[in-house]
Scaffold this active site. Structure first.
Site, PDB file in Angstrom:
ATOM      1  N   ASP A  11       0.871  -1.170   0.000  1.00 47.29           N
ATOM      2  CA  ASP A  11       0.000   0.000   0.000  1.00 47.29           C
ATOM      3  C   ASP A  11       0.911   1.223   0.000  1.00 47.29           C
ATOM      4  OD1 ASP A  11      -1.667   2.150   0.564  1.00 47.29           O
ATOM      5  OD2 ASP A  11      -2.825   1.083   2.083  1.00 47.29           O
ATOM      6  N   THR A  65     -10.078   2.074 -19.031  1.00 44.57           N
ATOM      7  CA  THR A  65      -9.440   1.485 -17.867  1.00 44.57           C
ATOM      8  C   THR A  65     -10.528   1.073 -16.882  1.00 44.57           C
ATOM      9  OG1 THR A  65      -9.292   3.558 -16.621  1.00 44.57           O
ATOM     10  CG2 THR A  65      -7.488   3.059 -18.146  1.00 44.57           C
ATOM     11  N   ASP A  66     -10.109   0.415 -15.794  1.00 40.94           N
ATOM     12  CA  ASP A  66     -11.086   0.036 -14.771  1.00 40.94           C
ATOM     13  C   ASP A  66     -11.795   1.267 -14.213  1.00 40.94           C
ATOM     14  OD1 ASP A  66     -10.162  -2.474 -15.212  1.00 40.94           O
ATOM     15  OD2 ASP A  66      -9.253  -2.773 -13.245  1.00 40.94           O
ATOM     16  N   LYS A  68      -4.911  15.629  -7.526  1.00 38.36           N
ATOM     17  CA  LYS A  68      -3.972  15.707  -8.640  1.00 38.36           C
ATOM     18  C   LYS A  68      -3.373  17.109  -8.775  1.00 38.36           C
ATOM     19  CE  LYS A  68      -4.323  11.470 -10.280  1.00 38.36           C
ATOM     20  NZ  LYS A  68      -3.171  10.551 -10.303  1.00 38.36           N
ATOM     21  N   TYR A 120     -11.012  14.237  -6.680  1.00 38.38           N
ATOM     22  CA  TYR A 120      -9.954  13.685  -7.530  1.00 38.38           C
ATOM     23  C   TYR A 120      -9.063  14.794  -8.089  1.00 38.38           C
ATOM     24  CZ  TYR A 120      -7.951  11.593 -11.779  1.00 38.38           C
ATOM     25  OH  TYR A 120      -7.107  11.175 -12.776  1.00 38.38           O
TER      26      TYR A 120
END
Length: 266
Positions: free
Chosen positions: A73, A208-209, A176, A172
């Protein structure tokens, strides 16, 4: 003057096939594409994962002599230090190149995102911690080895939502944005050690996932507004990581390269 002699007159710039590369969050999605790109370029790669053990081991098994899957992690500083020690013992050399890709649990689902009324500090804290603490731990754990080699490359994964919050993912984007600040301040601090620090900011990637919950209509809208008329793939994004790690970018640091098919002009 030949390319080799020209490069030799500058600080050490290891070719890709001499680098030991850590890709965080490499068990799946974009991270797996980045790890595979470096493996294809001849690098030795640490495929870091948190939960995706089967996928990470399968990726490492594609090139077993140059890939090593390691669970950690990235928010756990001691676990990250242990991962780099394991990598050094396995490859006989320290990590030279860190790709900070790991993303806290997140889905690009505009309908499910917290809007301005529902956003909480806990939303922000999860992303700030996961994105920035993870990157900080990985960079700091690699510094001694990079200095020993006289060479280091740090590549942080960002987002074009700074410039174009077409969907306002507040948490998010905040994480970033803070990572972009660290990119530029670390570049200043580490430049004298011949360690470059750059960011690659993508848009929505197909697929992507994390972007699996995105409706096709959103992909189509983005594609229609790019000069390339298509959505960038994870493999195309990974190409930019190879560029920043390669000797051709040896004088480039503190930069944020937007890789989204021309949608955003930074």
């Amino acid at each position: 003057m030949s390319t080799a002699s020209h490069l030799s007159s500058s600080p050490v710039a290891l070719p890709l096939d001499q680098q030991v590369v850590l890709v965080t969050g490499a068990g799946r999605g974009l991270g797996a594409s980045i790890a595979r790109a470096f493996l294809n370029a001849g690098a030795r790669v640490v495929v870091n994962y948190r939960n995706s053990v089967d996928a990470a081991n399968a990726l490492a098994a594609e090139v077993p002599e140059r890939a090593l899957a390691v669970q950690a992690d990235v928010c756990d500083a001691e676990a990250v230090k242990a991962m780099l020690a394991t990598a050094r013992e396995h490859f006989g050399a320290p990590v030279t190149t860190v790709i900070n890709n790991a993303l806290p649990d997140f889905s690009f689902n505009g309908d499910a995102r917290p809007n301005a009324d529902a956003l909480t500090w806990e939303h922000l804290e999860q992303q700030l911690k996961g994105v920035n603490q993870g990157a900080l731990n990985a960079i700091q754990a690699a510094l001694a080895g990079m200095r020993e080699q006289g060479f280091g490359r740090v590549i942080n994964v960002g987002t074009n939502l700074f410039q174009n919050p077409i969907v306002p993912y507040h948490d998010y984007t905040a994480g970033k944005a803070a990572l972009l600040s660290l990119t530029r301040t670390f570049a200043h601090d580490l430049g004298p050690d011949n360690i470059t620090v750059n960011m690659i900011s993508g848009g929505l990637l197909r697929t992507t996932d994390a972007s699996a919950a995105t409706p096709d209509a959103v992909f189509d809208l983005i594609a229609a507004n790019t000069p390339l008329r298509r959505v960038v793939t994870p493999e195309e994004f990974a190409d930019a990581a190879l560029m920043f790690a390669s000797p051709w970018s040896r004088a480039v640091t503190g930069q944020n390269l937007v890789v989204d098919g021309g949608l955003v002009k930074d």
